[in-house]
Design an enzyme around this catalytic site. Structure first.
Site, short mmCIF file in Angstrom:
data_model
loop_
_atom_site.label_atom_id
_atom_site.label_comp_id
_atom_site.label_asym_id
_atom_site.label_seq_id
_atom_site.Cartn_x
_atom_site.Cartn_y
_atom_site.Cartn_z
CB SER A 130 -7.93 3.95 2.62
OG SER A 130 -7.09 3.26 3.52
CE LYS A 147 -3.94 2.01 2.54
NZ LYS A 147 -4.77 1.89 3.75
CB SER A 186 -8.19 1.19 5.55
OG SER A 186 -8.88 2.40 5.56
#
Lengths: 98, 500, 494
Positions: free
Chosen positions: C152, C77, C176
């Site tokens: 996210s 990420k 997330s």
């Protein structure tokens, strides 16, 4: 109903150092009023006798020894700088002293 | 209408608030392992943590906590069983994260005091300064303002930032409002910072160099009508960087406030800057709107809860308090209060003590540091301690006088030479060819000459009027260009004139 | 090969059947093939990945003892700092920034020989539940490209579901990791707060953020968790104790005699029927495996969302202050430093980020602190107490991970509150610092899209997540006959 005025948002934007257009101020003030109404619920249950939690786990006293560790090289330190001069970060003029 | 200082004091009472920032002398920074050595090349002592790079996290330096607790204990504070770091949020380019990791409502030390002595018209008087809190925080980077007026922030075209200093552990010591000092407010402010500095130095927690910024004082000053309860509006003079300036800044602010109040104007609550050259203060940038620092507990750090036995261990290793040390020295040296105060004021106590420890007589050691050396320091507007003369030099000079190898007058030349960087005392004596004329025949020749020149004086001496000998001795000293030992001359002269 | 599990890939590497270079190339090829549709990656580090793979192969050839996942590729990420590799956090603000250091997670991945393929898309600074708030582009759900992949960490979950990587790293501040896992039919774990170092994780909300493993099955996640987890002296909030044995727990997938607590408040109104149905089937499976299902009540959970939307914005208003155009990132505007800061922050931050910064600034400001931030922190205490109570009645707690399956891109962009409701079931664990996992519970009948089953355990009891998760996963797998992702559209077939 919480009412966040345009002037409130303008002041918050100043504290947060974000330039905002008139439109944005209008938009955010109405949006924030709605959000604040929703989150104001926390006040319903937050009694005086409830201690606040700022850290999820009850830890204390996390220290390191007073020892030196390698620093970045100046090149690495300055590698992201939008501007530099004399091995220093070059920034626009600063208006006042804190 | 501005008031004289005396008139001001008749009408107003000054109230002080002193905030002293001390850079701790740890090897590494407050929250990372970067070095804290002063004067390194720019941005060579930085890392992701102290540059505030995205993702970096702080870890507290244990030594910094230990030092802060030691400071708190030395200032008679309570040590909080539980304290926390907080973020103080405001934007400034020298602050990498745009928040300062500090402490807010839970400082590590609180509620102490410090007694300071000030020389007053009624003799040396003690004032108690109450300490509100002692807390930990981190220093900021340094900016160089380029273009425009040299080095000044106003009118600069741009600035250059060096973050070597960012993140150096800083302790802030905050007093409660100090009232009741009356006309001595400036002296009390100075004595407080001086005493605090002595304590910090004795603790070994900081090099307390005001000129390098490792000890900085913010002086809050307000005036209220005598007898009034409510405090007047204060101004905060930032980063005053010498003891003398602390005293001058407070006095200057008192006069400025009084002048405003007398004109019926308001004192504005603002930060101000003190200027060494003019001796007055000018306002910092006025902010149209108030800052709101939005303090909240620092989520990246966990609370500090020092164990009792840790605190006691630190307490047990505290050095002798400077005030106790002074009492001890005063007793052992048999010095009157005024002289003691003079040494403290001139900041030469350490030097005198070391000189004495090297074998010099306390009275002589003191008279050198307070006399000739202080005079030169004064002339050069420098603290005596920063002149390039050491207790070693002074002890040597004193010893040479004792051995008759120097006269007081010659010794002054030697001391001046040392201060001018000409070398150590021995070297100067050699280089300048300084020598006490102790050869009896050479001295006798000069004595005979002086008697010839002033026969009527010689007669008086022969007649038993001993004080008259001074004129003859003076002539001898002049002839020998001061290189003679006056006592020796006196002895030989009196003998020669049948008076010994 | 790319559809196999990370553990299977690792076994093939160990047996010499496959090299890491081959495996890495296969994934890079897959990215080339499908990522223009999925848009999971912001940056693919082909060269770096292949170099790493060659290195692992050479070490293996030399007979070096390598860690279990050595040579297996992973998607990172973009909120996680990797030295020399662009790290943007999905924001315009950090365009062009190459960090001069590695996060602890990256350092551990590297030393375990895991191949980092590149950086995945995310909502800007991890603020969002759909990955639509990325300043670059939205990521698409491999199950239906018109839908969101969650957020996210939508890039990481989409990369897993599209077989672009068998492993990924996510971060979870309010859900997330877990919510994207739920809506993409993958597995995601939010470890106990302090269980995985945050050093080098670009902070959104420091007291809530937690990095964790993302995978296509529970055992893979356990292996990855063991690589990245454990004490780190660079993070003051890192727990100084060994991780519980996670892989062992995943292998010992038994729930016999365990008490599973169903949280009364995390179901019912607002939850999609198909999601609830799959959740209840999961409960039945657990009961069949010998667990006792009990109902528990966490009455303060209804305040969790409100507390979260005060605490997270407050912390982010401070954490994101450092993006000021002085030391790194973009710079725009004329005039003084202050004016340049104002202009840069206006340009560099997206709408949602600004909204949260302003909200947080308000919640911390003098006169409002007690009513907002202070009250939210008290709610946090109440939520922790609810968990404590519940854990006296059950070993683990369960709920649907997200109230709905993936919604359409654009559907909720103009309604922040509706968007915030996505995290209603995941937020309480973040507030209390406890751990949670999301595993696929099946496809919702009404839309054929994946739903997630959330298991929560107490602090430092992450092993229970793997133990229960693996048991349920095995039961569902035998019920379905094939992994859930085998039912996803085959994106590669052009």
């Amino acid at each position: 109903m919480s009412k966040i005025t345009r002037a409130d948002v303008a002041n918050l934007a100043r504290l947060a150092r974000i330039e905002m257009t008139e439109d944005e101020l209008d938009h955010l003030s109405s949006e924030l009023s709605v959000i604040l109404d929703a989150v104001a619920r926390v006040q319903e249950v937050a009694g005086k006798d409830v201690p606040p939690t700022s850290h999820p786990l009850p830890m204390t006293n996390v220290f390191r020894e007073d020892e030196n560790r390698p620093s970045l090289t100046p090149d690495e330190a300055l590698s992201g700088a939008p501007a530099k001069e004399e091995q220093r970060f070059k920034v626009p003029k600063i208006l006042g002293e804190e | 209408m501005s008031l004289t200082y005396e008139k001001l004091i008749d009408k107003y009472e000054p109230v002080l608030g002193l905030e002293v920032h001390v850079e701790l002398g740890t090897k590494s920074k407050m929250f990372c392992g970067c070095s804290t050595v002063f004067g390194a090349e720019p941005n060579t002592q930085t890392c992701p943590v102290c540059l505030g790079l995205p993702g970096a996290l702080p870890v507290v330096n244990a030594k910094a906590i230990e030092y802060t607790i030691a400071i708190g204990l030395a200032l008679n504070c309570s040590i909080a069983p539980f304290s926390r770091f907080a973020r103080k949020n405001y934007f400034y380019p020298d602050m990498p994260k745009n928040f300062q990791t500090s402490q807010y409502d839970e400082p590590i030390c609180f509620g102490g005091y410090l007694d300071v002595k000030v020389d007053t018209d009624e003799g040396v008087k003690e004032f108690r300064i109450e300490i509100e809190r002692v807390h930990m925080e981190e220093d900021t980077g340094k900016s160089l303002h380029m273009g425009g007026a040299t080095g000044r922030i106003h009118g600069a075209d741009y600035s250059l930032l060096d973050y070597n200093r960012a993140g150096i552990p800083l302790v802030e010591i905050v007093t409660k409002p100090v009232a009741g000092t009356g006309k001595y407010a400036p002296e009390v402010a100075r004595a407080y910072v001086s005493e605090l500095r002595d304590i910090l130095r004795s603790l070994g927690v900081s090099d307390v160099k005001m000129e390098q910024g490792s000890l900085r004082c913010d002086a809050n000053v307000s005036l209220r009508l005598i007898g009034a309860e409510k405090l007047g509006t204060r101004s905060e003079t930032k980063n005053v960087n010498s003891l003398r300036s602390v005293e001058r800044a407070v006095r200057s602010e008192m006069l400025r406030h009084a002048a405003l109040l007398e004109k019926g104007e308001r004192v504005i609550q603002e930060t101000r800057h003190f200027h060494e050259d003019t001796g007055d203060t000018t306002p910092g940038r006025s902010k149209e709107q108030a800052e709101d620092y939005r303090y909240f507990p620092e989520p990246d750090l966990v609370p500090v809860a020092p164990a009792k036995d840790w605190i006691e261990k630190i307490r047990a290793t505290l050095p002798e308090k400077p005030s106790a040390r002074r009492t001890r020295l005063q007793e052992s040296w048999q010095v009157p209060d005024k002289e003691m105060a003079a040494m403290i004021n001139a900041d030469v106590l350490d030097q005198v003590e070391q000189t004495v420890n090297l074998g010099a007589d306390p009275t002589r050691a003191r008279s050198w540091w307070l006399g000739e050396i202080a005079r030169i320091a004064n002339e050069r507007e420098l603290p005596a301690s920063s002149l390039p003369i050491t207790p070693n030099d002074v002890a040597e000079v004193v010893a040479l006088i004792g051995k008759g190898e120097l006269t007081d007058k010659l010794a002054r030349q030697v001391v001046e030479g040392v201060i001018n960087g000409e070398g150590r005392p021995r070297e100067i004596i050699e280089k300048r060819g300084i020598k006490v004329v102790s050869d009896d025949s050479a001295l006798m020749a000069a004595i005979v000459n002086s008697i010839k020149a002033q026969p009527e004086v010689a007669e008086k001496v022969r007649g038993g009027h001993i004080p008259a000998a001074g004129a003859l001795i003076g002539a001898v000293m002049k002839e020998t260009k001061g290189q003679a030992d006056a006592a020796k001359v006196r002895e030989l002269l009196l003998k020669h004139l049948g008076q010994a | 090969m790319i559809e196999k599990s990370a553990t299977q890939m690792a076994a093939a590497l160990q047996s010499g059947e496959l090299t890491s270079v081959e495996l890495t190339k296969a994934h890079l090829a897959r990215i080339d093939e499908v990522d223009d549709k999925v848009k999971a990656f912001l940056h693919v580090d082909k060269e770096g990945a292949l170099k790493q793979a060659e290195n692992v192969d050479a070490r293996r050839k030399a007979g070096e003892k390598l860690s279990p996942l050595a040579g297996v590729p992973l998607a990172l990420k973009d909120v996680m700092v990797q030295k020399g590799i662009p790290t943007t956090c999905g924001s315009k603000m950090l365009e062009g920034w190459r960090p001069p250091y590695d996060s602890t997670v990256v350092a551990r991945l590297k030393s375990a020989g895991i191949i980092i393929l590149g950086k995945t898309n995310m909502d800007e600074f991890a603020m969002g539940s759909s990955t639509e708030n990325s300043a670059c582009f939205p990521t698409h759900n491999p199950w239906d490209l018109t839908r969101i992949p969650g957020g996210s960490g939508g890039g990481s979950s989409a990369a897993l579901a599209a077989f672009e990587a068998p492993l990924a790293i996510g971060t979870d501040t309010g859900g997330s990791i877990r919510q994207p896992a739920a809506v993409t039919g993958t597995v995601g774990v939010k470890p106990t707060y302090g269980g995985v170092s945050r050093y080098g994780l670009v902070a959104f909300s420091s007291s809530l953020d937690q990095a964790g493993p993302c995978a296509r099955n529970v055992l893979d996640a356990a292996y990855l968790h063991e690589v990245i987890g454990g004490y780190d002296p660079l993070d003051s909030t890192s727990i100084n104790a060994p991780l519980p044995p996670l892989v062992q727990a995943a292998k010992n997938a038994s729930v016999t005699g365990m008490k599973i607590g169903v949280i009364k408040e995390l179901q019912g109104e607002g939850y999609q029927a198909g999601v609830l149905k799959r959740f209840n089937e999961g409960l039945e499976e657990l009961a069949k495996l010998g667990a006792e299902i009990v109902e528990v009540s966490c009455p303060n959970f209804e305040y969790a969302l409100a507390a979260y939307y005060l605490i997270a914005p407050s912390e982010c208003s401070s954490n994101l202050a450092r993006f000021d155009a002085m030391r790194y990132g973009i710079r725009t505007g004329e005039g003084s430093a202050e004016e340049v800061m104002n202009a840069t922050r206006e340009l560099g931050f997206g709408k949602e980020v600004k909204r949260r910064i302003i909200l947080g600034t308000y919640a911390l400001s003098s006169g409002y602190y007690d009513a907002y931030y202070g009250s939210a922190q008290k709610v946090r205490t109440l939520i922790s107490r609810d968990f404590e109570q519940a854990f006296t009645k059950a070993d683990v707690l369960v709920s649907p991970t997200a109230p709905t399956t993936a919604f359409k891109i654009g559907e909720k962009s103009n309604d922040p509150i509706a968007m915030y409701l996505n995290d209603i079931a995941t937020i309480p664990t973040n507030l209390a610092g406890v751990c949670g996992i999301s595993i696929p519970s099946g496809l919702a009948e009404e839309d054929g899209l994946p739903a997630g089953f959330q298991i929560m355990a107490g602090a430092m009891k992450d092993d229970l997540l793997y133990q229960v998760g693996a048991a349920l996963e095995a039961a569902l797998l035998s019920k379905w006959g094939a992994p859930i992702l085998s039912g996803a559209p085959k994106l590669g077939a052009k």
